[in-house]
Scaffold this active site. Structure first.
Site, PDB file in Angstrom:
ATOM      1  N   THR A 293      52.214 135.754   2.660  1.00  0.00           N
ATOM      2  CA  THR A 293      52.753 135.295   3.949  1.00  0.00           C
ATOM      3  C   THR A 293      52.029 134.028   4.349  1.00  0.00           C
ATOM      4  O   THR A 293      50.952 133.722   3.819  1.00  0.00           O
ATOM      5  CB  THR A 293      52.515 136.323   5.072  1.00  0.00           C
ATOM      6  OG1 THR A 293      51.113 136.325   5.422  1.00  0.00           O
ATOM      7  CG2 THR A 293      52.955 137.709   4.654  1.00  0.00           C
ATOM      8  N   ASP A 294      52.595 133.288   5.289  1.00  0.00           N
ATOM      9  CA  ASP A 294      51.793 132.224   5.870  1.00  0.00           C
ATOM     10  C   ASP A 294      50.828 132.886   6.856  1.00  0.00           C
ATOM     11  O   ASP A 294      50.953 134.058   7.200  1.00  0.00           O
ATOM     12  CB  ASP A 294      52.656 131.137   6.519  1.00  0.00           C
ATOM     13  CG  ASP A 294      51.877 129.817   6.584  1.00  0.00           C
ATOM     14  OD1 ASP A 294      50.645 129.831   6.365  1.00  0.00           O
ATOM     15  OD2 ASP A 294      52.487 128.769   6.851  1.00  0.00           O
ATOM     16  N   TRP A 295      49.866 132.115   7.296  1.00  0.00           N
ATOM     17  CA  TRP A 295      48.741 132.629   8.086  1.00  0.00           C
ATOM     18  C   TRP A 295      49.236 133.431   9.298  1.00  0.00           C
ATOM     19  O   TRP A 295      49.835 132.871  10.207  1.00  0.00           O
ATOM     20  CB  TRP A 295      47.875 131.437   8.532  1.00  0.00           C
ATOM     21  CG  TRP A 295      46.646 131.805   9.291  1.00  0.00           C
ATOM     22  CD1 TRP A 295      46.571 132.283  10.564  1.00  0.00           C
ATOM     23  CD2 TRP A 295      45.290 131.711   8.821  1.00  0.00           C
ATOM     24  NE1 TRP A 295      45.270 132.506  10.922  1.00  0.00           N
ATOM     25  CE2 TRP A 295      44.455 132.151   9.870  1.00  0.00           C
ATOM     26  CE3 TRP A 295      44.705 131.303   7.624  1.00  0.00           C
ATOM     27  CZ2 TRP A 295      43.073 132.178   9.759  1.00  0.00           C
ATOM     28  CZ3 TRP A 295      43.328 131.325   7.531  1.00  0.00           C
ATOM     29  CH2 TRP A 295      42.529 131.771   8.584  1.00  0.00           C
ATOM     30  N   SER A 297      51.661 135.286   9.763  1.00  0.00           N
ATOM     31  CA  SER A 297      53.086 135.196  10.099  1.00  0.00           C
ATOM     32  C   SER A 297      53.737 136.573  10.259  1.00  0.00           C
ATOM     33  O   SER A 297      54.797 136.674  10.866  1.00  0.00           O
ATOM     34  CB  SER A 297      53.835 134.341   9.063  1.00  0.00           C
ATOM     35  OG  SER A 297      53.846 134.973   7.794  1.00  0.00           O
TER      36      SER A 297
END
Ligand code: BGC
Length: 760
Positions: A293-295, A297
């Site tokens: 995932t992005d940070w 997210s």
């Protein structure tokens, strides 16, 4: 008891490793090893593999005793952490790896991630600048160089390449991608993936490569109004034809990981999108690596109004196919419970863990978890002269010459008084750009230093004005409103007493990148006023721009005789700029993004669709335009000058009717009519004139970088096939339709010569 289990597990793993050695590196054997390991794992340990923490303590000091860091440390020791990011250095990585390998029940090594975006310690040009080189070999080498350095420092996974197509220069992260075009973007994505990972899957097991990560999947480059983290709403035609192709190219190049995105896409957060991650990526495209995932997210899906609480967010993310949780801390908290209460099937967890373990095996982490932790190699490799030479080559090739009236450039090498003006001219930090976390501050060669190496002229420097006030760091908000003009007097005096003025103006490296969207595309602070004040006393100005996005500089475009786009070029910035200014390197870069005349034109891009009223035929106002600015961009996509000139023949085709499936060849002869050798990037664009969906007025479908001596000619042959001629419909199906096509060949997206053919 613990030891007994440890020995038992060790035996079964080494048995599997033994089997692996017999049948050498095939996917099947890695899959067998993965399966054998998976069988040993408790649910908690499986979920642990899906948990990624940011580096949380100074690992060479005492272990954390309290708070969040203590909790993360405990998780690491229990085997509840599969990956860490931003831990760097052989000593530091070895320390955390040692805990994972020697203190946990199963001893599964960590995968260590880092944002190696444009270099590690030796910083390359920002990716947008590298794309301006249109030189895929150089881009690959630059990524290889970064992989070599980062892997020597303990890292084995980079969060790059960023393959987001972006059309709005207000978005701060345009610096991080390859610009506005899906074809160029796909070529760059392929080059970067191969540069980081190596040419083949087997190369991933070498100690000097990194697993790459195509990000941000998907649509993040289309945040509304270029505002960071904003909503993304787009039609399928744009999604399939513009946004997704570079991701698919990365997948075809063998990228081992994907990162999802912060944004919602048509109402669904990318992190919770089953369509993107499970149906398309892992389904249709057959991707067998893992998605991080992005940070945070997963957590942010609550802010998006897509999940009520952390449990629901985790359930939606894992169901959609997000395999590893970067810093939401939710998988580790929620997934075991969600499986136990039947809300998440354990098979989904198994699928994610298999993918993560597969990549760890491919990296060779199970053979030797410390393979990236050799301090001797670290010392020899990181920041070496060889790395800098690669960065310098890349930096020179990234520079774009935008204007050169009266051949003011290249500068004479002797007998001149040259004034060098602008805070950026002496700046040895800003050229490192935005993503340079591992670099030491103030390690770029400034333009002053670069130009001082040429001793034949008298060089006098005056700052003129600061660029910004406030702190300039990766995380601090910058304050831009510098109003202090007290340095103008000195700059004006120096300019008055000089033959030529070189002004270095633009954006600070930290005015671009994540979280750095702007509403203006001008020169921040008082730089425009400084430029005009200097021009009033000496118009003989070479303007060197340093910026991370297209700027809108109509006054400079009209008045300043020579303009050089020098982006944020990294460690060797000043040397590259000086070698172009003095003509040792003949500039060859071409813009990977359209430069607008003013911010109101954004988003502006060359491959737009015609409107029903594309041109003013009746001399009235009822046509598609703004009434207060010319319809064209300031500088179009693909634009860039050289110190020599090139002419193009008319494109030639052997036939003008082709059948589907046939290869179509188009030829053009390019001649260097100037007085020195130079590199030209020959560009081919295509237009499907009438189709079942409206097609863009032009689409890049081929380019070739050629070097020609003065007076020499070269015939370039482009081959078009089904993959160039078709397009995706709104369901994502690819079609090649019969009909008439225009082929345009030229030196940029505007100056082209056309030929037409029919496809039957
Ligand atoms: C960015 C990612 C990056 C991650 C880890 C996020 O804020 O969007 O591109 O890889 O942080 O640093």
């Amino acid at each position: 008891m613990k030891n007994t289990i440890g020995i038992f597990v060790l035996c079964s793993i080494s048995l599997v490793q033994g089997q692996h050695k017999k049948s050498m590196n095939t996917n099947a054997t890695i899959d067998q090893k993965v399966e054998a390991l998976l069988q040993q794992m408790t649910l908690e340990e499986k979920v642990g593999q899906m948990n990624q923490y940011n580096g949380f303590w100074e690992v060479t000091g005492p272990a954390p005793q309290s708070g969040d860091a203590q909790r993360k440390y405990e998780h690491l020791k229990k085997g509840w952490v599969g990956s860490m990011l931003t831990v760097r250095g052989t000593k530091e990585v070895r320390a955390v790896q040692k805990i994972a390998v020697e203190e946990t029940r199963l001893g599964i090594p960590l995968i260590i991630g880092f944002d190696v975006i444009h270099g590690y310690k030796t910083i390359s040009p920002i990716p947008l600048a590298e794309a301006a080189s249109w030189d895929m070999e150089a881009i690959k080498r630059s990524a290889q160089m970064a992989a070599d350095e980062a892997s020597a420092s303990g890292i084995n996974w980079t969060f790059g390449p960023n393959v987001d197509i972006a059309r709005d220069a207000r978005w701060g992260r345009v610096m991080e991608g390859a610009g506005e075009d899906p074809f160029l973007g796909s070529c760059v994505a392929t080059a970067r993936v191969k540069g980081f990972q190596g040419e083949t899957k087997a190369d991933l097991a070498k100690a000097n490569t990194l697993a790459a990560c195509a990000k941000h999947f998907a649509g993040y480059g289309f945040v509304e109004a270029g505002k960071e983290y904003n909503t993304v709403d787009m039609g399928n035609a744009t999604l399939f034809n513009t946004v997704l192709p570079p991701f698919e190219a990365a997948q075809k190049a063998g990228v081992r990981t994907f990162m999802n995105a912060f944004n919602i896409l048509n109402g669904v957060p990318a992190t919770g999108s089953t369509f993107l991650q499970r149906s398309l990526l892992k389904g249709k495209w057959g991707f067998d690596g893992f998605v991080v995932t992005d940070w945070a997210s997963i957590r942010e899906m609550m802010n998006h109004g897509f999940a009520q609480d952390g449990a629901e967010a985790s359930q939606k993310a894992v169901t959609a196919g997000a395999d590893m949780d970067m810093e939401s801390h939710l998988y580790v908290k929620e997934l075991v419970g969600l499986v136990n209460n039947g809300k998440v099937k354990e098979s989904l967890i198994d699928d994610a863990v298999r993918r993560i373990l597969r990549v760890k095996f491919e990296l060779g982490l199970f053979d030797d978890p410390y393979r990236y932790c050799d301090p001797k190699r670290e010392k020899q490799t990181v920041g070496s002269a060889a790395q800098k030479a690669i960065a310098l080559d890349m930096a020179k090739k990234s520079i774009v010459l935008l204007k050169n009236e009266n051949q003011l450039l290249p500068l004479p090498q002797s007998g001149k008084k040259i004034a060098l003006i602008g805070a950026l001219a002496a700046d040895d930090n800003s050229p490192l750009g935005s993503w340079r976390i591992a670099a030491d501050d103030h390690t770029a060669v400034s333009v002053v230093t670069g130009m001082q190496r040429y001793k034949g002229n008298t060089l006098v420097y005056a700052k003129g004005a600061d660029l910004t006030v406030g702190k300039t760091t990766f995380i601090d908000e910058l304050v831009f409103n510098t109003t202090d003009t007290s340095g103008f007097v000195e700059a004006i005096q120096v300019a008055q007493n000089s033959d030529i003025v070189v002004m270095v103006l633009g954006e600070h490296g930290f005015q671009t990148g994540e979280g750095r969207s702007r509403t203006q595309l001008d020169l921040p602070g008082v730089q425009q006023a400084l430029l005009e004040a200097v021009y009033a006393v000496n118009p003989n100005i070479v303007l060197v721009l340093q910026n991370g996005r297209p700027l809108a500089l109509p006054w400079a475009a009209e008045h300043i005789p020579a303009i050089v786009e020098a982006w944020h070029l990294g460690t060797t910035s000043g040397d590259a700029i000086a070698s172009v200014l003095y003509g040792e390197y003949n500039p060859s870069g071409k813009l990977p993004m359209t430069f607008p005349r003013n911010v109101g034109q954004c988003p502006i891009y060359y491959n737009y669709h015609n409107t029903g009223r594309p041109a003013n035929t009746d001399n009235n106002v009822f046509w598609s335009h703004y009434s207060d600015v010319d319809k064209s961009p300031q500088w179009p996509f693909g634009f860039g000058l050289s110190y020599t000139q090139f002419t193009y023949s008319k494109p030639l085709m052997k036939k003008n009717v082709y059948s589907k499936g046939e290869s179509i060849e188009v030829e053009v002869t390019v001649t260097n009519t100037g007085s020195r050798a130079g590199v030209e990037i020959v560009q081919l664009y295509l237009q499907d004139i009438a189709a079942s969906l409206s097609r863009p007025v032009k689409e890049l479908k081929g380019f070739e970088r050629i070097e020609l001596q003065s007076g020499a000619s070269k015939t370039v042959t482009f081959t078009l096939n089904d993959s160039s001629l078709g397009f995706y419909d709104n369901e994502g199906t690819y079609h090649v339709e019969p009909g008439f096509f225009n082929v345009f060949i030229g030196t940029n997206s505007q100056e082209v010569k056309a030929v037409q053919f029919e496809l039957r």
